[in-house]
Design an enzyme around this catalytic site. Structure first.
Site, PDB file in Angstrom:
ATOM      1  N   HIS A   1      11.508 -38.866  52.032  1.00 59.34           N
ATOM      2  CA  HIS A   1      10.428 -39.391  52.867  1.00 59.34           C
ATOM      3  C   HIS A   1      10.626 -40.890  53.062  1.00 59.34           C
ATOM      4  CE1 HIS A   1       9.037 -40.122  48.784  1.00 59.34           C
ATOM      5  NE2 HIS A   1       8.055 -40.879  49.212  1.00 59.34           N
TER       6      HIS A   1
ATOM      7  N   HIS B   1       8.958 -43.646  52.330  1.00 60.63           N
ATOM      8  CA  HIS B   1       8.413 -44.711  51.489  1.00 60.63           C
ATOM      9  C   HIS B   1       9.586 -45.531  50.951  1.00 60.63           C
ATOM     10  CE1 HIS B   1       4.188 -42.819  50.665  1.00 60.63           C
ATOM     11  NE2 HIS B   1       4.199 -43.594  51.731  1.00 60.63           N
TER      12      HIS B   1
ATOM     13  N   ASP C   1      10.591 -46.976  48.267  1.00 61.37           N
ATOM     14  CA  ASP C   1      11.312 -46.750  47.018  1.00 61.37           C
ATOM     15  C   ASP C   1      12.226 -45.532  47.083  1.00 61.37           C
ATOM     16  OD1 ASP C   1       8.943 -45.237  47.177  1.00 61.37           O
ATOM     17  OD2 ASP C   1       8.789 -45.023  45.005  1.00 61.37           O
ATOM     18  N   HIS C   2      12.275 -44.891  48.262  1.00 63.76           N
ATOM     19  CA  HIS C   2      13.156 -43.736  48.436  1.00 63.76           C
ATOM     20  C   HIS C   2      14.213 -43.934  49.522  1.00 63.76           C
ATOM     21  CE1 HIS C   2      10.939 -40.859  45.809  1.00 63.76           C
ATOM     22  NE2 HIS C   2       9.989 -41.761  46.007  1.00 63.76           N
TER      23      HIS C   2
ATOM     24  N   HIS D   1       2.571 -34.879  49.932  1.00 66.35           N
ATOM     25  CA  HIS D   1       2.470 -36.296  49.583  1.00 66.35           C
ATOM     26  C   HIS D   1       1.552 -36.982  50.590  1.00 66.35           C
ATOM     27  CE1 HIS D   1       3.467 -39.879  47.536  1.00 66.35           C
ATOM     28  NE2 HIS D   1       4.351 -40.362  48.393  1.00 66.35           N
TER      29      HIS D   1
ATOM     30  N   ASP E   1       8.212 -37.059  45.589  1.00 70.85           N
ATOM     31  CA  ASP E   1       6.787 -37.363  45.498  1.00 70.85           C
ATOM     32  C   ASP E   1       5.933 -36.204  46.003  1.00 70.85           C
ATOM     33  OD1 ASP E   1       8.120 -39.658  44.962  1.00 70.85           O
ATOM     34  OD2 ASP E   1       6.838 -40.962  46.154  1.00 70.85           O
TER      35      ASP E   1
ATOM     36  N   HIS F   1      10.342 -40.359  38.244  1.00 70.65           N
ATOM     37  CA  HIS F   1       9.396 -41.096  39.086  1.00 70.65           C
ATOM     38  C   HIS F   1       8.213 -41.600  38.259  1.00 70.65           C
ATOM     39  CE1 HIS F   1       6.872 -42.073  42.645  1.00 70.65           C
ATOM     40  NE2 HIS F   1       8.041 -42.233  43.223  1.00 70.65           N
TER      41      HIS F   1
END
Length: 301
Positions: free
Chosen positions: A60, A62, A64-65, A140, A210, A268
Site C-alpha cells: 500500500h 503509506h 513506511d512501505h 487498512h 497493515d 510491524h
C-alpha cells in the site's frame, strides 16, 4: 524457501530499526516485498544482488512501505541495469514514481513496468512455470493488499533403479516424471507409482502487512508454510487497533491458528515497547509456532 527481513518496524526509521521490507527467495526467484526507507542499505548489508530482483510487490501507499522505492529505481539506473523491473502495487504508484523521475530528469534506461492493483478480491498478479503470486485483500485505512507466494507442484522423483529394471528408454524419462504410466513392448502397463516417488511438498508464504483483524483472509492463507502478520500493538493498546487499521499480537496469532499455518512470523511493531519479545509472549498464549521478525533475521523453510 528463504525469507530475509530487511525491516519490520512501524512508522519512522530509527538508527537501529527499519520500516517494512523483505526479500523472499523461492524457486530461483528473488522477490522484494515492500520497500520502506533504508531498503537499499539493508539489501547491501544482507548481500542481496540488486540484479536478481525483477519483481517488487508493494502492499500500500503509506510511506513506511514504499518511500524507499524511488531511490532503488534510481540506483538501478546508476548501476546500468538493462533487464526489466516489474512493480506490482496499488493504483497511484506509477504516478508517484514517474513524477519524481520526471522532476529529477532521471528516466530509467531499463524497462520499468507498473502493474497497478484495484481489485478488492484476491487475484493472481504473477505466474510462471514454478511460482504463482496472488493478492490477499487486507483491511487498512487505505487500499491495501498482502501477497501469497506459492510453489507449483514439481515433477515426480524418478526411481532410476526401477526404470532400469524394465529397460525403459531414456526418451520416456520426462513423461514418467510428469506422472505418465508406461506401456512396454509386450503391452504390459507399468503404473507410474512403480517408477516414481511423490515430489517434494510445495511451500508457500503469506505476507500480511497493515491490517485490522479480519477473518475474510483465512481461506486464502489456509495451511501456508509461513505467515508474516503485522502485530503493531500489545494487548495494553488493543484499543488503538480498529482506529489505526492495525492488529495486536494476539489477533495475529488467532488468525494463524484459525488458518492452520505452519509458522507465524510477527512484525510491524510499534516502537513504544521496550522489547519485541513481549509480542511473542502474548502471541504464544494463542498459537504455539511463533517467531519474532527482526531486521536482518533470516528464516529458511
Amino acid at each position: 524457501m528463504k525469507l530475509t527481513i530487511l525491516g519490520c518496524y512501524s512508522a519512522t526509521p530509527r538508527t537501529f530499526t527499519n520500516p517494512s521490507s523483505q526479500v523472499l527467495e523461492i524457486n530461483n526467484h528473488i522477490f522484494l516485498i515492500d520497500c520502506g526507507e533504508g531498503t537499499q542499505v539493508e539489501l547491501r548489508r544482507n548481500k542481496v544482488k540488486f540484479s536478481k530482483i525483477e519483481h517488487i510487490f508493494i502492499s500500500h501507499l503509506h510511506g513506511d512501505h514504499f518511500y524507499g522505492l524511488i531511490g532503488l529505481v534510481s540506483t538501478f539506473r546508476m548501476l546500468s541495469r538493462e533487464k526489466p523491473l516489474h512493480v506490482h502495487g496499488p493504483k497511484g504508484i506509477k504516478e508517484a514514481i514517474t513524477l519524481q523521475l520526471k522532476l529529477s530528469n532521471s528516466w530509467t534506461d531499463y524497462p520499468l513496468h507498473f502493474h497497478e492493483l484495484t481489485n478488492t478480491a484476491s487475484e493472481i498478479v504473477f505466474e510462471d512455470e514454478t511460482v504463482v503470486v496472488s493478492t490477499i485483500p487486507l483491511q487498512h485505512r487505505i487500499y491495501c493488499n498482502g501477497f501469497l507466494f506459492q510453489e507449483k507442484q514439481g515433477d515426480r522423483k524418478l526411481l532410476l533403479n526401477k526404470v532400469l529394471d524394465y529397460n525403459i528408454d531414456k526418451a520416456y524419462y520426462r513423461s514418467i516424471k510428469k506422472g505418465k504410466d508406461i506401456v512396454l513392448d509386450n503391452g504390459t502397463i507399468i503404473p507410474n507409482t512403480s517408477l516414481t516417488d511423490d515430489p517434494k511438498p510445495i511451500k508457500s508464504y503469506a505476507y500480511c502487512s497493515d491490517t485490522r483483524y479480519d477473518e475474510a483472509k483465512i481461506p486464502i492463507i489456509a495451511n501456508v508454510t509461513a505467515l508474516y502478520h503485522e502485530s503493531t500493538f500489545l494487548e495494553s493498546h488493543k484499543h488503538l487497533c480498529e482506529m489505526t487499521g492495525h492488529s495486536s499480537a494476539i489477533e495475529a496469532a488467532t488468525i494463524a491458528k484459525k488458518a492452520n499455518v505452519g509458522t507465524l512470523i510477527l512484525g510491524h511493531y510499534s516502537t513504544r515497547y521496550s522489547t519485541i519479545e513481549l509480542f511473542k509472549e502474548e502471541a504464544k498464549t494463542v498459537f504455539e509456532h511463533v517467531e519474532v521478525g527482526d531486521d536482518g533475521k533470516v528464516f529458511e523453510f
